[in-house]
Write a protein that holds these residues in place. Structure first.
Motif, PDB file in Angstrom:
ATOM      1  N   PRO A   1      10.341   8.288  -0.187  1.00  0.00           N
ATOM      2  CA  PRO A   1      10.721   9.044   0.449  1.00  0.00           C
ATOM      3  C   PRO A   1      10.124   9.672   1.417  1.00  0.00           C
ATOM      4  N   CYS A   2       9.890   8.436   2.081  1.00  0.00           N
ATOM      5  CA  CYS A   2       8.370   8.497   3.594  1.00  0.00           C
ATOM      6  C   CYS A   2       9.281   8.662   4.733  1.00  0.00           C
ATOM      7  N   ALA A   3       8.713   8.961   5.648  1.00  0.00           N
ATOM      8  CA  ALA A   3       8.936   8.630   6.962  1.00  0.00           C
ATOM      9  C   ALA A   3       8.482   7.634   7.589  1.00  0.00           C
ATOM     10  N   VAL A   4       8.538   7.090   9.066  1.00  0.00           N
ATOM     11  CA  VAL A   4       7.603   5.965   9.552  1.00  0.00           C
ATOM     12  C   VAL A   4       7.612   5.745  11.659  1.00  0.00           C
ATOM     13  N   VAL A   5       6.327   6.232  12.105  1.00  0.00           N
ATOM     14  CA  VAL A   5       6.391   6.359  13.155  1.00  0.00           C
ATOM     15  C   VAL A   5       6.351   4.261  13.703  1.00  0.00           C
ATOM     16  N   LEU A   6       6.735   4.086  14.857  1.00  0.00           N
ATOM     17  CA  LEU A   6       6.281   2.667  14.881  1.00  0.00           C
ATOM     18  C   LEU A   6       5.088   2.656  16.246  1.00  0.00           C
ATOM     19  N   ILE A   7       4.441   2.343  16.573  1.00  0.00           N
ATOM     20  CA  ILE A   7       3.748   1.682  17.725  1.00  0.00           C
ATOM     21  C   ILE A   7       3.710   1.049  18.209  1.00  0.00           C
ATOM     22  N   THR A   8       3.579   0.399  19.500  1.00  0.00           N
ATOM     23  CA  THR A   8       3.727  -0.816  20.250  1.00  0.00           C
ATOM     24  C   THR A   8       3.112  -1.030  21.503  1.00  0.00           C
ATOM     25  N   THR A   9       2.069  -1.567  21.948  1.00  0.00           N
ATOM     26  CA  THR A   9       1.689  -2.211  23.279  1.00  0.00           C
ATOM     27  C   THR A   9       3.049  -1.939  24.199  1.00  0.00           C
ATOM     28  N   PHE A  10       3.882  -2.825  23.560  1.00  0.00           N
ATOM     29  CA  PHE A  10       4.763  -3.037  24.927  1.00  0.00           C
ATOM     30  C   PHE A  10       5.727  -2.153  24.961  1.00  0.00           C
ATOM     31  N   ASP A  11       6.348  -1.928  25.618  1.00  0.00           N
ATOM     32  CA  ASP A  11       7.391  -0.737  26.601  1.00  0.00           C
ATOM     33  C   ASP A  11       8.873  -1.719  26.195  1.00  0.00           C
ATOM     34  N   ASP A  12       9.708  -1.773  25.485  1.00  0.00           N
ATOM     35  CA  ASP A  12      10.625  -2.756  25.248  1.00  0.00           C
ATOM     36  C   ASP A  12      11.617  -2.468  24.262  1.00  0.00           C
TER      37      ASP A  12
ATOM     38  N   ASP B   1       0.527  -1.520   0.296  1.00  0.00           N
ATOM     39  CA  ASP B   1      -0.102   0.471   0.091  1.00  0.00           C
ATOM     40  C   ASP B   1       0.597   1.011   0.049  1.00  0.00           C
ATOM     41  N   ALA B   2       1.892   0.864   0.218  1.00  0.00           N
ATOM     42  CA  ALA B   2       3.005   2.082   0.863  1.00  0.00           C
ATOM     43  C   ALA B   2       3.588   2.823  -0.521  1.00  0.00           C
ATOM     44  N   ARG B   3       3.882   1.541  -1.545  1.00  0.00           N
ATOM     45  CA  ARG B   3       4.420   1.678  -2.809  1.00  0.00           C
ATOM     46  C   ARG B   3       2.988   2.608  -3.989  1.00  0.00           C
ATOM     47  N   ALA B   4       1.471   1.815  -3.832  1.00  0.00           N
ATOM     48  CA  ALA B   4       0.871   2.477  -4.284  1.00  0.00           C
ATOM     49  C   ALA B   4       0.611   3.584  -4.414  1.00  0.00           C
ATOM     50  N   LEU B   5       0.129   4.199  -2.631  1.00  0.00           N
ATOM     51  CA  LEU B   5      -0.124   5.882  -2.494  1.00  0.00           C
ATOM     52  C   LEU B   5       0.934   6.651  -1.503  1.00  0.00           C
ATOM     53  N   SER B   6       2.151   5.732  -1.979  1.00  0.00           N
ATOM     54  CA  SER B   6       2.901   7.267  -1.417  1.00  0.00           C
ATOM     55  C   SER B   6       2.667   8.238  -0.638  1.00  0.00           C
ATOM     56  N   PRO B   7       2.994   7.590   0.486  1.00  0.00           N
ATOM     57  CA  PRO B   7       1.644   8.792   1.795  1.00  0.00           C
ATOM     58  C   PRO B   7       3.558   9.484   1.958  1.00  0.00           C
ATOM     59  N   ASP B   8       2.906  10.484   3.225  1.00  0.00           N
ATOM     60  CA  ASP B   8       4.503  11.184   3.799  1.00  0.00           C
ATOM     61  C   ASP B   8       4.954  10.483   5.162  1.00  0.00           C
ATOM     62  N   VAL B   9       3.299   9.228   5.195  1.00  0.00           N
ATOM     63  CA  VAL B   9       4.100   8.730   6.642  1.00  0.00           C
ATOM     64  C   VAL B   9       3.401   7.653   6.581  1.00  0.00           C
ATOM     65  N   VAL B  10       3.995   6.578   7.498  1.00  0.00           N
ATOM     66  CA  VAL B  10       3.350   5.279   7.619  1.00  0.00           C
ATOM     67  C   VAL B  10       3.806   4.947   9.522  1.00  0.00           C
ATOM     68  N   VAL B  11       1.986   5.418   9.711  1.00  0.00           N
ATOM     69  CA  VAL B  11       2.250   4.653  11.257  1.00  0.00           C
ATOM     70  C   VAL B  11       1.796   3.332  11.100  1.00  0.00           C
ATOM     71  N   THR B  12       3.025   2.132  11.628  1.00  0.00           N
ATOM     72  CA  THR B  12       2.187   0.736  12.114  1.00  0.00           C
ATOM     73  C   THR B  12       3.014  -0.176  12.993  1.00  0.00           C
ATOM     74  N   ASP B  13       2.023  -0.619  13.467  1.00  0.00           N
ATOM     75  CA  ASP B  13       2.116  -1.271  14.694  1.00  0.00           C
ATOM     76  C   ASP B  13       4.202  -2.253  14.151  1.00  0.00           C
ATOM     77  N   ILE B  14       4.200  -2.903  15.118  1.00  0.00           N
ATOM     78  CA  ILE B  14       5.851  -3.560  14.892  1.00  0.00           C
ATOM     79  C   ILE B  14       4.675  -5.031  15.557  1.00  0.00           C
ATOM     80  N   ARG B  15       3.992  -5.457  16.306  1.00  0.00           N
ATOM     81  CA  ARG B  15       3.851  -7.184  16.733  1.00  0.00           C
ATOM     82  C   ARG B  15       2.363  -6.658  15.132  1.00  0.00           C
ATOM     83  N   MET B  16       2.463  -7.778  13.644  1.00  0.00           N
ATOM     84  CA  MET B  16       1.951  -8.074  13.249  1.00  0.00           C
ATOM     85  C   MET B  16       1.979  -9.230  12.011  1.00  0.00           C
TER      86      MET B  16
END
Length: 224
Positions: free
Chosen positions: A75-86, A43-58
């Motif tokens: 040429p985008c940026a990625v923000v990682l989100i998780t429920t695990f403080d690791d 989807d990132a390749r198809a939509l060319s977003p400025d930022v991808v917000v993605t879960d870690i465990r998938m």
């Protein structure tokens, strides 16, 4: 400018919730949602977003592996989100090139701030997690003890000009481009130019990686 965002999470409720929080912001537009890492890359390749917000465990492909594949192509940026403080996830995420790292309970304001920071080329990571990363992976001998740098790191550090060293120090302190510009009495575009040069000379991809480099090479001392 509207920030185009792709949200990836294998839990439909979590994915919809994150998308809804971001879509509520006037300057953010969620252009797509992905159910796993493989879909996120496609989807990132198809939509060319400025930022991808993605879960870690998938399933199929985790968020960190997806980050590596996305940043190779786009040429985008990625923000990682998780429920695990690791801290291990934080370190791996930084190594993969992520610009932000948040827990899922961080709240809508921090989430939106992380997306905006990533879109500007800045980064947003919980300060407590950053300190833990530095103290545990950069200074295992204890806070305040200098880290023994590798010769190649010192060689890269020596390539920096005096002004670039000042900028690297500010980045390692967690200052944004606007804050660095105000502190040095220069324009934001000038700061961006300096940071681009610092990243190139230190062979790092993001300002977070550059900050870790500053500690690893002994330029900055944890706990100082």
């Amino acid at each position: 400018m509207t920030i185009r965002v792709l949200v990836a999470d294998d839990q439909p409720i979590a994915r919809a919730g994150i998308a809804a929080m971001l879509d509520a912001e006037n300057d953010i537009d969620v252009v797509g949602q992905s159910a796993d890492g493989e879909d996120a890359v496609r989807d990132a390749r198809a939509l060319s977003p400025d930022v991808v917000v993605t879960d870690i465990r998938m399933p199929r492909l985790d968020g960190i592996s997806a980050t590596r594949r996305i940043l190779v192509d786009l040429p985008c940026a990625v923000v990682l989100i998780t429920t695990f403080d690791d801290d291990e996830y934080l370190f791996d995420g930084i190594a993969a090139g992520a610009s932000g790292f948040l827990l899922k309970d961080s709240g809508p304001d921090l989430l939106a701030a992380a997306v905006r920071s990533a879109s500007r080329g800045d980064s947003l990571i919980d300060p407590a997690m950053t300190r833990a990363l530095i103290e545990q992976t950069v200074a295992p001998t204890g806070v305040g003890q200098p880290h023994v740098p590798r010769p190649e790191q010192l060689a890269l550090l020596n390539e920096l000009s005096e002004r670039e060293r000042v900028v690297l120090e500010a980045v390692a302190r967690g200052l944004s481009n606007v804050e660095i510009a105000a502190e040095l009495w220069v324009s934001v575009p000038t700061v961006k130019s300096h940071i681009s040069s610092v990243l190139a000379k230190t062979r790092t991809r993001t300002r977070v990686q550059a900050a870790v480099f500053a500690y690893e090479c002994g330029f900055m001392t944890p706990g100082a």
